[in-house]
Design a protein around this motif. Structure first.
Motif, short mmCIF file in Angstrom:
data_model
loop_
_atom_site.label_atom_id
_atom_site.label_comp_id
_atom_site.label_asym_id
_atom_site.label_seq_id
_atom_site.Cartn_x
_atom_site.Cartn_y
_atom_site.Cartn_z
N THR A 21 0.83 -1.21 0.00
CA THR A 21 0.00 0.00 0.00
C THR A 21 0.86 1.25 0.00
N VAL A 22 2.19 1.08 0.06
CA VAL A 22 3.09 2.24 0.09
C VAL A 22 3.48 2.68 -1.30
N ASP A 26 9.40 3.67 -5.81
CA ASP A 26 9.61 4.17 -7.17
C ASP A 26 8.69 5.35 -7.52
N ASN A 27 7.88 5.78 -6.57
CA ASN A 27 6.94 6.87 -6.84
C ASN A 27 7.63 8.21 -6.66
N ALA A 28 8.10 8.78 -7.77
CA ALA A 28 8.85 10.03 -7.71
C ALA A 28 7.98 11.21 -7.28
N ALA A 29 6.66 11.06 -7.41
CA ALA A 29 5.75 12.16 -7.06
C ALA A 29 5.41 12.17 -5.57
N GLY A 50 8.56 8.80 0.27
CA GLY A 50 9.59 9.82 0.08
C GLY A 50 10.81 9.58 0.95
N VAL A 51 10.58 9.16 2.18
CA VAL A 51 11.69 8.87 3.09
C VAL A 51 12.50 7.68 2.57
N ALA A 108 14.77 8.82 -0.13
CA ALA A 108 15.86 9.68 0.34
C ALA A 108 16.93 8.91 1.10
N THR A 109 16.54 7.83 1.77
CA THR A 109 17.50 7.12 2.63
C THR A 109 18.01 5.82 2.03
N PHE A 110 17.54 5.46 0.84
CA PHE A 110 17.99 4.21 0.23
C PHE A 110 19.51 4.21 0.06
N GLY A 111 20.11 3.09 0.40
CA GLY A 111 21.55 2.92 0.22
C GLY A 111 22.40 3.42 1.36
N ALA A 112 21.76 3.97 2.39
CA ALA A 112 22.52 4.54 3.51
C ALA A 112 23.01 3.46 4.45
#
Length: 306
Positions: free
Chosen positions: A123-124, A266-269, A277-278, A281-285
């Protein structure tokens, strides 16, 4: 949530086994230098997998089989140049290449055969499948599941050496070691919930959806330099006293060695403050201390040898 059922284990199951081929070449160069070349190929066979299935009432049954979809292979090569101790010094230099290509991280009970008659949902991130709903078969068996594991270090160079020089009664020994290796592999992913067939009701289990082929992302290459200096002298017969100082990670490089945040959206909007959105922004950290190289460290040791 569905209730569990008894596992169905057929007597026709074949044991897992591994095919491995190794070729090597050894050559002495002069009296003290040796060259070694080795190549390795390894393939896992008869992977035993569980096949859990939900019926329309949410009841789960599990069977086991030698699942033909499993694909797990390793390719490796190593070159070693070794200079044995003579004329006060020795050295060793090696280069290793390795690649593990697989769609499963387990020889038994992987996710490959999970819930093939169910849909999965998030649902995300509604960009997955149709409004967040996608067949579980694509999640667990899709082409993105095949690729490289974090342990698949493609290139690694190591070097070490020592120089020994007596000065009067004192024996000095200088040691040096260094390495350089490519980063680990990881990928953008997200957990999705398994649904009871024909419904939008969560069955309970979750699977991992890959947005891209396994191992598509890599952390930066890392390197390190260690050194030591030892001084010893003989005090009586074969008894030696001395002191040894060591410095680890001389350059104090602290690059990322692991990834803690693999969840992506994958939702850039999506709003930057939303869950999606979080995740973007935090992927790969890397958020844990042990996900980085250890900082420079010192060690002083007193020695007694006999």
């Amino acid at each position: 949530m569905g209730s569990g059922g008894a596992a169905l284990i057929p007597t026709s199951l074949k044991p897992t086994y591994t095919d491995e081929g190794t070729v090597g070449f050894r050559q002495q160069i002069g009296n003290t230098v040796g060259l070694q070349l080795t190549g390795i190929y390894r393939k896992w066979n008869n992977i035993i997998d569980d096949i859990p299935v939900f019926d329309s009432a949410g009841k789960q049954t599990v069977s086991y089989t030698n699942f033909g979809e499993g694909n797990h292979k390793f390719y490796g090569a190593e070159v070693v140049l070794d200079k044995r101790f003579s004329d006060h010094w020795n050295a060793n230099v090696s280069y290793a290449y390795g690649k593990t290509k697989t769609n499963t991280t387990s020889n038994t009970a992987s996710s490959l055969g999970d819930y093939l008659t169910s849909n999965c949902r998030t649902t995300v991130d509604t960009t997955i499948g149709t409004n967040g709903v996608i067949p579980c078969s694509i999640v667990v068996q899709g082409p993105n599941k095949y690729g490289e594991l974090p342990e698949s270090i493609n290139n690694a160079v190591k070097a070490s050496g020592a120089y020994v020089q007596p000065i009067g009664r004192v024996n000095l020994a200088l040691g040096l070691g260094a390495f350089l290796q490519s980063g680990i592999h990881f990928q953008k992913q997200r957990t999705v919930n398994v649904l009871i067939p024909g419904t939008t009701t969560n069955a309970g289990p979750a699977e991992t959806y890959f947005y891209e082929p396994r191992g598509s992302e890599t952390t930066p290459s890392i390197y390190g330099i260690d050194t030591s200096l030892e001084a010893t002298f003989t005090v009586w017969s074969t008894i030696e006293l001395g002191v040894k100082g060591e410095v680890f990670n001389v350059t104090n490089i602290q690059r990322e060695t692991n990834v803690n945040n693999l969840t992506y959206c994958d939702n850039a909007a999506a709003s930057p403050t939303s869950t999606c959105g979080v995740a973007r922004a935090t992927f790969g950290a890397a958020t844990a201390r042990n996900a980085y190289q250890a900082p420079r460290a010192y060690r002083l040791t007193t020695l007694v040898r006999f």
